[in-house]
Design a protein around this motif. Structure first.
Motif, PDB file in Angstrom:
ATOM      1  N   MET A 142     -20.410 -19.563  63.282  1.00 25.01           N
ATOM      2  CA  MET A 142     -19.273 -20.244  63.900  1.00 25.01           C
ATOM      3  C   MET A 142     -19.061 -19.755  65.326  1.00 25.01           C
ATOM      4  N   ALA A 143     -19.272 -18.461  65.510  1.00 22.53           N
ATOM      5  CA  ALA A 143     -19.037 -17.907  66.847  1.00 22.53           C
ATOM      6  C   ALA A 143     -19.935 -18.526  67.894  1.00 22.53           C
ATOM      7  N   ALA A 144     -21.117 -18.930  67.470  1.00 21.15           N
ATOM      8  CA  ALA A 144     -22.053 -19.496  68.440  1.00 21.15           C
ATOM      9  C   ALA A 144     -21.545 -20.799  69.040  1.00 21.15           C
ATOM     10  N   MET A 145     -20.559 -21.374  68.375  1.00 19.79           N
ATOM     11  CA  MET A 145     -20.003 -22.607  68.905  1.00 19.79           C
ATOM     12  C   MET A 145     -19.118 -22.366  70.122  1.00 19.79           C
ATOM     13  N   ALA A 146     -18.612 -21.167  70.221  1.00 17.18           N
ATOM     14  CA  ALA A 146     -17.711 -20.858  71.338  1.00 17.18           C
ATOM     15  C   ALA A 146     -18.497 -20.195  72.454  1.00 17.18           C
ATOM     16  N   LEU A 147     -18.521 -20.810  73.598  1.00 18.25           N
ATOM     17  CA  LEU A 147     -19.330 -20.320  74.701  1.00 18.25           C
ATOM     18  C   LEU A 147     -18.398 -19.849  75.805  1.00 18.25           C
ATOM     19  N   PHE A 148     -18.473 -18.588  76.154  1.00 21.91           N
ATOM     20  CA  PHE A 148     -17.522 -18.026  77.104  1.00 21.91           C
ATOM     21  C   PHE A 148     -18.213 -17.622  78.389  1.00 21.91           C
ATOM     22  N   LEU A 149     -17.466 -17.613  79.454  1.00 22.92           N
ATOM     23  CA  LEU A 149     -17.977 -17.143  80.723  1.00 22.92           C
ATOM     24  C   LEU A 149     -16.999 -16.181  81.335  1.00 22.92           C
ATOM     25  N   ASN A 150     -17.533 -15.253  82.079  1.00 26.48           N
ATOM     26  CA  ASN A 150     -16.690 -14.248  82.715  1.00 26.48           C
ATOM     27  C   ASN A 150     -17.085 -14.147  84.167  1.00 26.48           C
ATOM     28  N   ILE A 151     -16.243 -14.636  85.040  1.00 21.84           N
ATOM     29  CA  ILE A 151     -16.585 -14.490  86.444  1.00 21.84           C
ATOM     30  C   ILE A 151     -15.509 -13.729  87.176  1.00 21.84           C
ATOM     31  N   ALA A 152     -15.869 -13.292  88.358  1.00 22.58           N
ATOM     32  CA  ALA A 152     -14.984 -12.379  89.083  1.00 22.58           C
ATOM     33  C   ALA A 152     -13.967 -13.100  89.954  1.00 22.58           C
ATOM     34  N   ALA A 153     -13.926 -14.431  89.873  1.00 20.18           N
ATOM     35  CA  ALA A 153     -12.985 -15.144  90.740  1.00 20.18           C
ATOM     36  C   ALA A 153     -11.571 -14.635  90.516  1.00 20.18           C
ATOM     37  N   PRO A 154     -10.858 -14.376  91.615  1.00 24.61           N
ATOM     38  CA  PRO A 154      -9.491 -13.889  91.466  1.00 24.61           C
ATOM     39  C   PRO A 154      -8.656 -14.906  90.718  1.00 24.61           C
ATOM     40  N   GLY A 185     -21.415  -6.603  75.099  1.00 23.63           N
ATOM     41  CA  GLY A 185     -21.255  -7.323  73.850  1.00 23.63           C
ATOM     42  C   GLY A 185     -20.846  -8.776  74.029  1.00 23.63           C
ATOM     43  N   LEU A 186     -20.595  -9.169  75.278  1.00 26.53           N
ATOM     44  CA  LEU A 186     -20.117 -10.544  75.519  1.00 26.53           C
ATOM     45  C   LEU A 186     -21.165 -11.418  76.203  1.00 26.53           C
ATOM     46  N   ASP A 187     -22.322 -10.844  76.521  1.00 27.35           N
ATOM     47  CA  ASP A 187     -23.315 -11.602  77.278  1.00 27.35           C
ATOM     48  C   ASP A 187     -23.735 -12.892  76.567  1.00 27.35           C
ATOM     49  N   ARG A 188     -23.704 -12.861  75.218  1.00 28.87           N
ATOM     50  CA  ARG A 188     -24.122 -14.060  74.490  1.00 28.87           C
ATOM     51  C   ARG A 188     -23.196 -15.248  74.755  1.00 28.87           C
ATOM     52  N   PHE A 189     -21.972 -14.971  75.215  1.00 23.23           N
ATOM     53  CA  PHE A 189     -21.040 -16.064  75.504  1.00 23.23           C
ATOM     54  C   PHE A 189     -21.222 -16.603  76.925  1.00 23.23           C
ATOM     55  N   LYS A 237      -3.221 -10.490  84.743  1.00 20.61           N
ATOM     56  CA  LYS A 237      -2.044  -9.638  84.922  1.00 20.61           C
ATOM     57  C   LYS A 237      -2.186  -8.330  84.144  1.00 20.61           C
ATOM     58  N   ALA A 238      -1.499  -7.333  84.612  1.00 22.39           N
ATOM     59  CA  ALA A 238      -1.661  -5.982  84.055  1.00 22.39           C
ATOM     60  C   ALA A 238      -1.397  -5.954  82.556  1.00 22.39           C
ATOM     61  N   ASP A 239      -0.438  -6.776  82.093  1.00 26.36           N
ATOM     62  CA  ASP A 239      -0.101  -6.708  80.670  1.00 26.36           C
ATOM     63  C   ASP A 239      -0.784  -7.819  79.872  1.00 26.36           C
ATOM     64  N   ASP A 240      -1.783  -8.463  80.453  1.00 24.58           N
ATOM     65  CA  ASP A 240      -2.494  -9.513  79.719  1.00 24.58           C
ATOM     66  C   ASP A 240      -3.377  -8.914  78.634  1.00 24.58           C
ATOM     67  N   VAL A 241      -3.676  -9.771  77.665  1.00 24.89           N
ATOM     68  CA  VAL A 241      -4.594  -9.359  76.606  1.00 24.89           C
ATOM     69  C   VAL A 241      -6.012  -9.363  77.184  1.00 24.89           C
ATOM     70  N   PRO A 242      -6.766  -8.298  77.014  1.00 31.80           N
ATOM     71  CA  PRO A 242      -8.104  -8.234  77.616  1.00 31.80           C
ATOM     72  C   PRO A 242      -9.011  -9.350  77.107  1.00 31.80           C
ATOM     73  N   LEU A 243      -9.997  -9.693  77.929  1.00 27.30           N
ATOM     74  CA  LEU A 243     -10.886 -10.802  77.611  1.00 27.30           C
ATOM     75  C   LEU A 243     -11.554 -10.646  76.248  1.00 27.30           C
ATOM     76  N   SER A 244     -12.021  -9.439  75.944  1.00 32.41           N
ATOM     77  CA  SER A 244     -12.760  -9.272  74.687  1.00 32.41           C
ATOM     78  C   SER A 244     -11.876  -9.611  73.488  1.00 32.41           C
ATOM     79  N   TRP A 245     -10.601  -9.239  73.541  1.00 40.47           N
ATOM     80  CA  TRP A 245      -9.685  -9.552  72.442  1.00 40.47           C
ATOM     81  C   TRP A 245      -9.320 -11.031  72.434  1.00 40.47           C
ATOM     82  N   ARG A 246      -9.167 -11.606  73.618  1.00 38.66           N
ATOM     83  CA  ARG A 246      -8.869 -13.029  73.649  1.00 38.66           C
ATOM     84  C   ARG A 246     -10.038 -13.823  73.072  1.00 38.66           C
ATOM     85  N   MET A 247     -11.244 -13.352  73.314  1.00 36.16           N
ATOM     86  CA  MET A 247     -12.384 -14.074  72.772  1.00 36.16           C
ATOM     87  C   MET A 247     -12.418 -13.987  71.255  1.00 36.16           C
TER      88      MET A 247
END
Lengths: 408, 408
Positions: A1-13, A222-226, A289-299
């Motif tokens: 199921m996870a393979a269905m979700a494709l994530f990207l992480n870029i440095a754009a502000p 651990g997130l490169d697959r997304f 934002k400083a108090d945001d949920v980190p990307l890995s947890w949001r994923m």
């Protein structure tokens, strides 16, 4: 199921200067129309021969050296002046190398830098104009500039001095920081994390040029697959026979209000005659934002939402910023809020405002942090549990302060 | 002779945000090519059927009410909420009313304001794009906004409460001052006169709409005869059979270096096949530097230069900012400086830098202020005398400070 979700992480502000003319409580979904879409006068909805719109500049830029050239490039780099890339610089190499910033072929030269600041777009040689609202530049300091001397190429290395890329036909020009900040953000206020990390403390010169990238950039987190490239995403859309692609970008966990907006957009696209609209769900990486949920947890949370069937995984993907905004259709939508009378997320009805509860991202995070459940129907229980788990995973800090923002 | 020199005075901030990609010691002349210009393949240089390029948006906007409607407009205005215009607001009504900012039909609404800030251009309904790099807006404060209430039109009056114009189909929106300043000037530094006079102290709301202007704006300062409208200038170009118009903008007295550049540009245009290129000499009105020579004195100086034959009055005019920069040809030129070996202004020769003397505007003003003559050949004696006369006309201030900048 996870393979269905494709994530990207870029440095754009995350607060980058996209002019948003229609402000809503939630990010609007962007519709990327495919080349041939049905209109009443030209074809029936059942006979669509669709292909994705072209990348800006006509073709997707990919900046990797061919396997057969790698050795000679490594050898060439040994004789070049070296620039060590920061973590953010490396993320921009990632963005550039896969063609996310097509038609850019490397870090911006001065003409591109100035056009981006003044016009939020670039004029190409054929006279066409493409959207470009964020400067993608590499800063160097006086010492580095001195070391480069009259060399026309430089080697870019990572923090461990491994060769990342060669920058060719370079141009070095003034890094006018205040102007860059003022024109990008519309403010020179202190406290913007990207500004402080990547601009204020950076060198006084910018170096532009054409990139030759040795290997695809990996983060080994651990997130490169997304992290699919534009080319891989295009292949995936083709494989699924998508005839429209619509994108939803957010920096918070997905709740049922988001899901309602996405599902409703898909319904409207079907009504418009598209037969297979595919959603690209894009969690914002980079600075949040400083108090945001980190990307890995949001994923993790996004995956759970897909598992629980709130969104249909067969029509869901995850994407990054899209250049070429002019060719996007913006579908306006109403604000979603929690309807107490129905016990679920619904479109806000201005005739009975008291029935609705607005749960902001901040409020949602505060509830989860304090272990308080949101109203039933706000988020699927599996997704909510991921959030609560994240806050439980945080070691209590002795001063109670939220963690500092870091690029995810 | 004076009638040959046509001057304009607009309120545009002198440091307005035109991106200048090629910086020179002097403002570059802009060439406004006429619609049909000779090319080797299409026509000979002797058979030019020329007309001016179209105004942005296709037609020249003029916002004056018809004579027959004046009475009814005056009566209508009596029933409308009033906004009293500042001196600078009134100058913008002047700019808008004559079509200098075509295709704008009045003070900017929010969509135009945001497009100007973000893109330095406006997208028109037909999809075409026109240059628009300066916001043209009218600020009001909370009290004025309250008085307007739900009215869809307002009356604009001058400092003596005389009706200037009616603004129709109004839109009131937030005046985001910091963003406006940052995106227009690329800095939020203090001390920009236009910012302090017209933005920082202005109201927190902007009001856009369509203008109906009662009478052409006059300043009654003795200079109105020099202020031709775009329509009048177009008629004048046609009368002179101009087949190219080139413009030179400056905020200093004209010296022989400027004259050399203008004369040389005309020579190059003739070489390109144009038979009657006309120069538009444009002294900057509005805010200039605190120690600049005031517009009225610069105009006397310009007239003297024309009288003395340094520039050919038959091919010389004076103009304002040109919208539609995309359709301009920029002719690059070399830097002019005083050549000691020739005793005159000449193009700088980098092979013998020591022979050249650069006389900046500041240096020129200092010489004139102190009654020191510049080197022979720097400026015609009649023009120089005007400058010296200006400084002699200044009453010595007791603290020796230069006068405060004021809109000319």
């Amino acid at each position: 199921m996870a393979a269905m979700a494709l994530f990207l992480n870029i440095a754009a502000p995350s607060s980058a200067s996209y002019p948003v003319l229609h402000k809503t409580h939630l990010s609007p979904p962007f519709l990327l129309p495919l080349r041939h879409h049905p209109t009443a006068s030209t074809r029936s909805a059942t006979k669509i021969s669709a292909s994705l719109i072209d990348p800006d500049g006509g073709r997707l830029v990919e900046l990797f050296v061919r396997e057969s050239e790698k050795d000679s490039k490594l050898k060439q780099a040994l004789g070049l002046p070296q620039i060590r890339l920061s973590k953010i610089d490396l993320q921009w190499v990632h963005v550039l190398s896969e063609g996310w910033a097509s038609p850019l072929k490397g870090f911006m030269r001065e003409s591109e830098f100035l056009q981006t600041l003044h016009f939020n777009s670039l004029r190409l040689n054929d006279g066409s104009v493409v959207n470009m609202s964020v400067t993608i530049v590499l800063a160097i300091d006086d010492v580095q500039k001195g070391r480069i001397g009259s060399s026309t190429s430089v080697a870019l290395v990572d923090q461990n001095d491994n060769l990342v890329a060669i920058l060719n036909d370079i141009e070095i020009y003034k890094h006018n920081k205040e102007e860059r900040i003022a024109r990008t953000w519309g403010t020179t206020a202190h406290g913007l994390p990207y500004v402080e990390e990547a601009i204020t403390s950076a060198g006084n010169w910018l170096i532009g040029g054409d990139l030759e990238v040795i290997e695809p950039i990996k983060y080994n987190d651990g997130l490169d697959r997304f992290r699919l490239s534009p080319s891989q995403l295009r292949d995936e859309f083709a494989r699924r026979n998508a005839d429209a692609v619509f994108a939803f970008q957010l920096r918070n966990p997905v709740h049922n209000g988001h899901a309602l907006l996405m599902t409703d957009t898909r319904r409207r696209l079907l009504e418009m005659g598209y037969t297979n609209p595919v959603l690209l769900l894009h969690p914002l990486g980079g600075y949040t934002k400083a108090d945001d949920v980190p990307l890995s947890w949001r994923m993790k949370q996004h995956e759970k939402v897909l598992e629980d069937g709130v969104l249909d995984p067969e029509t869901t993907k995850v994407l990054s910023m899209a250049p070429g905004l002019e060719r996007l259709n913006i579908l306006p939508f109403k604000v979603a809020a929690y309807d107490n009378t129905q016990g679920k997320m619904a479109f806000f009805d201005p005739s009975r405002p008291r029935d609705f509860l607005f749960i902001s991202g901040t409020k949602m995070r505060t509830l989860a942090k304090n272990g308080v459940n949101p109203p039933d129907g706000f988020m699927c229980p599996g997704g909510w549990k991921v959030l609560v788990d994240y806050y439980n995973s945080l070691a209590p800090s002795d001063n109670g302060r939220v963690p500092e923002p870091v690029p995810a």
